[in-house]
Motif scaffolding. Structure first.
Motif, short mmCIF file in Angstrom:
data_model
loop_
_atom_site.label_atom_id
_atom_site.label_comp_id
_atom_site.label_asym_id
_atom_site.label_seq_id
_atom_site.Cartn_x
_atom_site.Cartn_y
_atom_site.Cartn_z
N ILE A 18 4.96 5.88 -10.83
CA ILE A 18 5.75 6.11 -9.68
C ILE A 18 5.58 7.74 -9.83
N GLU A 19 5.44 8.25 -8.34
CA GLU A 19 5.58 9.59 -8.24
C GLU A 19 6.57 10.05 -7.42
N ASP A 20 7.03 9.05 -6.33
CA ASP A 20 8.20 9.14 -5.56
C ASP A 20 8.29 7.87 -4.93
N ASP A 21 9.00 7.64 -3.79
CA ASP A 21 9.35 6.49 -3.26
C ASP A 21 8.55 5.87 -2.45
N CYS A 22 7.25 6.75 -2.37
CA CYS A 22 6.20 6.24 -1.38
C CYS A 22 4.80 6.48 -2.01
N THR A 23 4.89 7.16 -3.20
CA THR A 23 3.54 7.73 -3.82
C THR A 23 3.36 7.06 -5.28
N VAL A 24 2.25 6.71 -5.63
CA VAL A 24 1.77 6.68 -6.85
C VAL A 24 0.73 7.48 -7.43
N THR A 25 0.61 7.37 -8.79
CA THR A 25 -0.38 8.27 -9.32
C THR A 25 -0.80 7.84 -10.65
N ALA A 26 -2.01 8.22 -11.15
CA ALA A 26 -2.57 7.63 -12.27
C ALA A 26 -1.85 8.54 -13.56
N LEU A 27 -1.31 9.29 -13.36
CA LEU A 27 -0.64 10.23 -14.52
C LEU A 27 0.53 9.42 -14.92
N ALA A 28 0.72 8.78 -16.24
CA ALA A 28 1.73 8.23 -16.88
C ALA A 28 2.84 8.93 -17.33
N ASP A 29 2.48 10.55 -17.86
CA ASP A 29 3.46 11.27 -18.29
C ASP A 29 4.80 11.72 -17.54
N GLY A 30 5.81 11.31 -18.22
CA GLY A 30 7.44 11.51 -17.46
C GLY A 30 7.49 10.54 -16.37
N SER A 31 6.81 9.54 -16.29
CA SER A 31 6.93 8.65 -15.27
C SER A 31 7.11 7.25 -15.77
N SER A 32 7.49 6.41 -14.82
CA SER A 32 7.45 4.77 -15.12
C SER A 32 6.43 4.14 -14.29
N VAL B 289 0.71 -1.02 -0.11
CA VAL B 289 -0.02 -0.02 0.09
C VAL B 289 0.72 1.21 0.20
N TRP B 290 0.76 2.04 -0.73
CA TRP B 290 1.62 3.32 -1.40
C TRP B 290 0.59 4.32 -1.09
N ASP B 291 1.13 5.59 -0.81
CA ASP B 291 0.41 6.95 -0.94
C ASP B 291 -0.41 7.21 -2.13
N ASN B 292 -1.52 7.77 -2.25
CA ASN B 292 -2.14 8.27 -3.36
C ASN B 292 -1.58 9.52 -3.68
N THR B 293 -1.61 9.96 -4.86
CA THR B 293 -1.03 11.34 -5.17
C THR B 293 -1.88 12.52 -4.35
N SER B 294 -1.37 13.61 -4.06
CA SER B 294 -2.15 14.53 -3.68
C SER B 294 -2.76 15.42 -4.63
#
Length: 137
Positions: free
Chosen positions: A105-119, A83-88
């Motif tokens: 990936i947004e950072d080392d403890c947060t995920v996002t639905a946005l794919a642009d510029g991420s993995s 379980v990771w944090d959801n983006t703010s």
């Protein structure tokens, strides 16, 4: 190769691959419990919003490779559902309709639905008030 004619004691690799040991990238600190990603050379680093990373799983220990070369230290990483944090950012939140779809990936403890510029972080298994359950396998 010939087919087996008797039983074989087939070994299991590293607890079924649930825990793997990875080389740590040069000059890198990884905190226990964080989301770990592999760079293009296969070295572990804290997950970050950048392209070309491969999500590896959760760090099982703290490793400080400050001043070290790639591979001077290793880290144990557990694969599974975490379980990771959801983006703010409201527009980029992972929502229940994302279950069984990729999140990023947004950072080392947060995920996002946005794919642009991420993995890719992994597959969304559930979205709760506690965060986003993500399968990293």
């Amino acid at each position: 190769m010939a087919a087996l004619t008797a039983g074989r004691n087939t070994p299991e690799f590293a607890e079924g691959g649930k825990i793997i040991v990875l080389p740590v990238a040069a000059n890198t600190v990884i905190f226990d419990g964080s989301l770990v990603a592999l760079d293009e050379n296969g070295n572990a680093q804290p997950a970050a919003k950048e392209t070309g990373l491969t999500a590896a799983g959760r760090a099982e220990e703290y490793v400080d490779n400050t001043g070290g070369a790639a591979g001077d230290k290793t880290i144990r990483v557990r694969r599974g559902v975490f379980v990771w944090d959801n983006t703010s950012v409201a527009a980029n939140k992972v929502k229940p309709e994302h279950v069984l779809k990729d999140c990023y990936i947004e950072d080392d403890c947060t995920v996002t639905a946005l794919a642009d510029g991420s993995s890719r972080a992994g597959k969304v298994i559930a979205v709760t008030d506690d965060g986003v359950a993500v399968e990293t396998l």
